[in-house]
Each structure stands twice: as C-alpha cells, then as structure tokens.
Design a protein around this motif. Structure first.
Motif, PDB file in Angstrom:
ATOM      1  N   UNK A 120      -6.621 -20.447 -18.739  1.00 24.11           N
ATOM      2  CA  UNK A 120      -7.998 -20.377 -19.241  1.00 24.11           C
ATOM      3  C   UNK A 120      -8.962 -20.385 -18.062  1.00 24.11           C
ATOM      4  N   UNK A 121      -9.773 -19.323 -17.948  1.00 24.33           N
ATOM      5  CA  UNK A 121     -10.768 -19.234 -16.882  1.00 24.33           C
ATOM      6  C   UNK A 121     -10.217 -18.514 -15.668  1.00 24.33           C
ATOM      7  N   UNK A 165      -7.288 -16.064 -20.567  1.00 29.45           N
ATOM      8  CA  UNK A 165      -8.453 -16.131 -21.453  1.00 29.45           C
ATOM      9  C   UNK A 165      -9.698 -16.299 -20.600  1.00 29.45           C
ATOM     10  N   UNK A 166     -10.657 -15.419 -20.774  1.00 30.81           N
ATOM     11  CA  UNK A 166     -11.908 -15.516 -20.019  1.00 30.81           C
ATOM     12  C   UNK A 166     -12.994 -14.783 -20.792  1.00 30.81           C
ATOM     13  N   UNK A 170     -13.021 -13.771 -24.572  1.00 30.30           N
ATOM     14  CA  UNK A 170     -13.715 -14.575 -25.561  1.00 30.30           C
ATOM     15  C   UNK A 170     -13.917 -16.004 -25.099  1.00 30.30           C
ATOM     16  N   UNK A 171     -14.572 -16.788 -25.929  1.00 26.60           N
ATOM     17  CA  UNK A 171     -14.852 -18.186 -25.643  1.00 26.60           C
ATOM     18  C   UNK A 171     -13.575 -18.998 -25.836  1.00 26.60           C
ATOM     19  N   UNK A 172     -13.016 -19.599 -24.784  1.00 28.45           N
ATOM     20  CA  UNK A 172     -11.752 -20.324 -24.915  1.00 28.45           C
ATOM     21  C   UNK A 172     -11.855 -21.578 -25.786  1.00 28.45           C
ATOM     22  N   UNK A 173     -13.072 -22.010 -26.086  1.00 26.42           N
ATOM     23  CA  UNK A 173     -13.244 -23.181 -26.934  1.00 26.42           C
ATOM     24  C   UNK A 173     -13.277 -22.811 -28.415  1.00 26.42           C
ATOM     25  N   UNK A 177      -4.840 -15.583 -28.682  1.00 24.45           N
ATOM     26  CA  UNK A 177      -3.923 -15.756 -27.548  1.00 24.45           C
ATOM     27  C   UNK A 177      -2.597 -16.373 -27.982  1.00 24.45           C
ATOM     28  N   UNK A 178      -2.447 -16.610 -29.293  1.00 21.92           N
ATOM     29  CA  UNK A 178      -1.234 -17.204 -29.873  1.00 21.92           C
ATOM     30  C   UNK A 178      -0.918 -18.557 -29.248  1.00 21.92           C
ATOM     31  N   UNK A 179      -1.925 -19.418 -29.226  1.00 20.27           N
ATOM     32  CA  UNK A 179      -1.774 -20.734 -28.607  1.00 20.27           C
ATOM     33  C   UNK A 179      -0.740 -21.587 -29.334  1.00 20.27           C
TER      34      UNK A 179
END
Length: 341
Positions: free
Chosen positions: A120-121, A145-146, A164-167, A175-177
């Motif tokens: 992320x980021x 993810x960014x 997109x917004x990771x939050x 992202x299929x977390x």
C-alpha cells in the motif's frame, strides 16, 4: 453495392457475442453444406470444416476445393461474407485485449489471485521492497495499491496495480485483500508531519482489520511507522508487525560506530544478496533446540531464534513446540536443501 455497404456497417455495430454466434454458425453451416453438395470433394464434414477454416483465414492451401457450380458459387459468397465477418471478429478480440491491457495498467481490474502480497502506497522504499521480493521469489504475485499514480509504476507479469483509496473497502476488496498473504502499508511521503503520516497509515490498517472482522478472517498486516510514540495506536489496531525506519536507522548507525562491519552484516540479512534470513518449520526428528541447532550446523545453517525469541540459545535443552517458526541464516542453496528434506 449500397446494400453491401449497409450490411457491412450493421455488421461493424454487432457486439462481440453476436459476431461469435454468426461466425460459428457460418463455419458449421459451410462445413455441413459442402459435405452435402460435394460428397466426392468433401467426404466428411471435417473436410468441409478444414476447407472453410483455411478459406476464412485466407490461407487457401488448395488441397481441397469445390468442383461443382453450386460449390463454387457458395465459395464465392463465403469469400465476400465469411472473410468479412471473420475480420470483424478478430478486430473485436484485439480491441478487447487492448482494452483489458489498458484497464490493468490503470488499476481498474479485479484481482483474482490468492496468497499474494499487497503493498500500500508507492514510494522509493516500496520500489526497493518490490524488487527484493521479485528477486527472492519466482512465484509471488504482488499487488500495488495507490491513489496518486495514473497507471502501474512497473510492467511485470507478477506485478498488478489497483488505483484507489487504500482505506476504502471497495479498493481493498478489488485487491482481493481477503485472500492475500500479507499487507504492507508504507508511510505516505507526502504527509506534512509524522502525526499525519501515521494517522493515514493507521486508518488504512483499521479498514483492513474491519474487513477481516466482517468476514471473520485474520489479515496479516505490517505497517511502517514514522514516530515510535504512535506504536500503541497500531497495537490497538491489531497490526501484527510494524517497522520504525527512523529508529532503526539510528540504532544501525550506533552499532556501526561501536562495532565496525555491523552495517554490512545487517545489510546482507535484509537483502537477497549473500547469506539471508529464512524461516523453517520444526522437523519431526528434532526434539529440542539443541537437536535443531546440531542438524542445521551440519548443513551449513545457523539457528537464530524461534520467532522473536532469541533466548533459545540459552535454553537449547527445551522441547521445540510443534508450531515453532525457526529463523535461520544461510545461503539460498542451503535453505532449499534443508527445506526439501
């Protein structure tokens, strides 16, 4: 001529499935028809299929061909209509592949992989981490993810991108977390202060924890923290691990000053060059840590700890728990040799 032009314009407007149905129907009809009207030239429907496909593909081997007037007339119609439809279908397929490639680069596709790692980021540190993982593993899939990048920062078959917004729950699910192996959240470099940076990171961590709680699964999360004073906030967010780069850099500087060469030792342990850090499970033949230490030493590896417990070197006679995760130091070939036995 006007009729053919109008027919061509209509055909261009057909959707992909209509073209697939029309092409399949034409191929099957042509195969059966040629077998029916010219049984001597086309003894079976497969021979008709062979001729139809070589004709539509404009290959034209000439090994089979119509000999009757009806067959030749049909062949001429197939040249005009069939080749045009096949061309349109191929064009649609190419357009689909180009569009899918563009959507993938722009981070708009749903991730279907599992056991992947999510970063992320995007930053210089994220880039170094990405390269290390790619070099250390030949199978690992990495998802970035960014929300600031316009498209994927790196073109690689094992690297995927979600914009997109990771939050946000939508972005994390894209992202299929739920099926990932681990999530590493990098501290945003654009933040004006460490409080703002850590606040953004912990918000993402809480979102991930919320999704995990909702679906009753644990999502292993690692966070980069700018200020060690905020560690408790990350513990409250149930973050499994956290890294404090500023403190780590200071500690490394002190060790290098006090013990010459310490920086090179740590550098090797934190990269895939030279000897590296590996995790292995307990083997059935090992009863105590002493058994593991002796076995590993005979194979060229050094036992370091059981997870975060370095005190095992003073407790070598203790029984190794079945769920133990032993950290060892060795080269890649040694690790593969030990792991395979």
């Amino acid at each position: 001529m006007i009729f053919l032009k109008r027919l061509w314009i209509r055909a261009i407007r057909f959707n992909t499935w209509t073209l697939v149905f029309a092409t399949t129907s034409l191929v099957l009809f042509s195969s059966i028809f040629m077998n029916h009207v010219e049984p001597e030239a086309f003894p079976s429907s497969f021979d008709g299929l062979w001729w139809t496909m070589t004709t539509l593909a404009t290959v034209g081997y000439g090994d089979i061909y119509p000999t009757t007037v009806i067959g030749k007339i049909f062949a001429m119609l197939l040249y005009v209509v069939g080749i045009g439809i096949m061309t349109l279908l191929i064009g649609k397929v190419i357009d689909f592949l180009i569009m899918r490639k563009r959507l993938r680069e722009e981070g708009k596709l749903q991730i279907k992989d599992s056991k992947h790692i999510i970063l992320v980021g995007w930053s210089k540190k994220a880039q170094i981490t990405l390269q290390e993982i790619l070099e250390a593993s030949e199978e690992m899939i990495i998802v970035i993810i960014d929300e600031t990048l316009e498209k994927t920062p790196i073109l690689h078959e094992r690297v995927k991108f979600v914009k997109g917004d990771p939050a946000s729950e939508h972005c994390l699910l894209q992202a299929n977390v739920l099926e990932c192996s681990k999530v590493f959240i990098f501290s945003p470099e654009s933040a004006a202060s460490s409080r703002e940076a850590d606040g953004s990171t912990v918000l993402t961590a809480l979102s991930i924890e919320g999704i995990g709680s909702k679906h009753k699964i644990n999502i292993y999360t690692i966070c980069e923290i700018q200020d060690a004073k905020h560690v408790q906030s990350f513990r409250n967010a149930n973050v499994e691990e956290f890294i404090t780069p500023n403190d780590t850099a200071g500690h490394l500087a002190a060790r290098t000053i006090l013990f010459s060469g310490a920086s090179e030792v740590i550098r090797q342990l934190t990269s895939n060059k030279g000897y590296d850090l590996y995790i292995i499970d307990k083997k059935p033949v090992w009863g105590t840590y002493a058994d593991a230490k002796a076995y590993l030493s005979s194979h060229g590896a050094t036992l370091l700890s059981d997870g975060t417990d370095f005190s095992i070197m003073k407790r070598l006679d203790d029984v190794i728990p079945e769920e133990a995760k032993l950290f060892i130091v060795c080269d890649e070939d040694t690790y593969k040799n030990i792991h395979s036995k």
